[in-house]
Write a protein that holds these residues in place. Sequence first.
Motif, PDB file in Angstrom:
ATOM      1  N   VAL A  13       0.879  -1.172   0.000  1.00 57.02           N
ATOM      2  CA  VAL A  13       0.000   0.000   0.000  1.00 57.02           C
ATOM      3  C   VAL A  13       0.913   1.218   0.000  1.00 57.02           C
ATOM      4  CG1 VAL A  13      -1.760   1.318   1.221  1.00 57.02           C
ATOM      5  CG2 VAL A  13      -1.860  -1.175   1.215  1.00 57.02           C
ATOM      6  N   LYS A  15       1.240   5.590  -0.709  1.00 57.01           N
ATOM      7  CA  LYS A  15       0.600   6.895  -0.880  1.00 57.01           C
ATOM      8  C   LYS A  15       1.116   7.477  -2.196  1.00 57.01           C
ATOM      9  CE  LYS A  15       0.200  11.403   1.285  1.00 57.01           C
ATOM     10  NZ  LYS A  15       0.631  12.223   2.414  1.00 57.01           N
ATOM     11  N   TYR A  33      -4.263   6.664  -2.021  1.00 55.65           N
ATOM     12  CA  TYR A  33      -3.432   5.483  -1.826  1.00 55.65           C
ATOM     13  C   TYR A  33      -3.645   4.492  -2.962  1.00 55.65           C
ATOM     14  CZ  TYR A  33      -3.169   7.254   2.940  1.00 55.65           C
ATOM     15  OH  TYR A  33      -2.971   8.044   4.038  1.00 55.65           O
ATOM     16  N   LEU A  51      -8.534   3.996   3.290  1.00 50.01           N
ATOM     17  CA  LEU A  51      -7.697   2.833   3.590  1.00 50.01           C
ATOM     18  C   LEU A  51      -8.513   1.600   3.949  1.00 50.01           C
ATOM     19  CD1 LEU A  51      -4.681   4.292   5.572  1.00 50.01           C
ATOM     20  CD2 LEU A  51      -4.647   3.187   3.361  1.00 50.01           C
TER      21      LEU A  51
END
Length: 64
Positions: A13, A15, A33, A51
């Motif tokens: 994951v 950004k 993200y 998220l």
Amino acid sequence: MIINKERIQDVEVVKIGEKLKPGFAGPRKLAIYEARVKQGQKTLKKKSEDLNELLTWIQKKKAA
């Protein structure tokens, strides 16, 4: 990556950016993200501001 004290292989994951969204007290920054799940030779990608949405997507893809 570790989610809920559980280690998951072949998951990232990251950004990738920010965008401004108007709010009551002026503009606010929202992070964007990208989740990457590697399944064999393919890499599946999904972008989101949330998220929790990405984590549920990752868990569904790794369970399949």
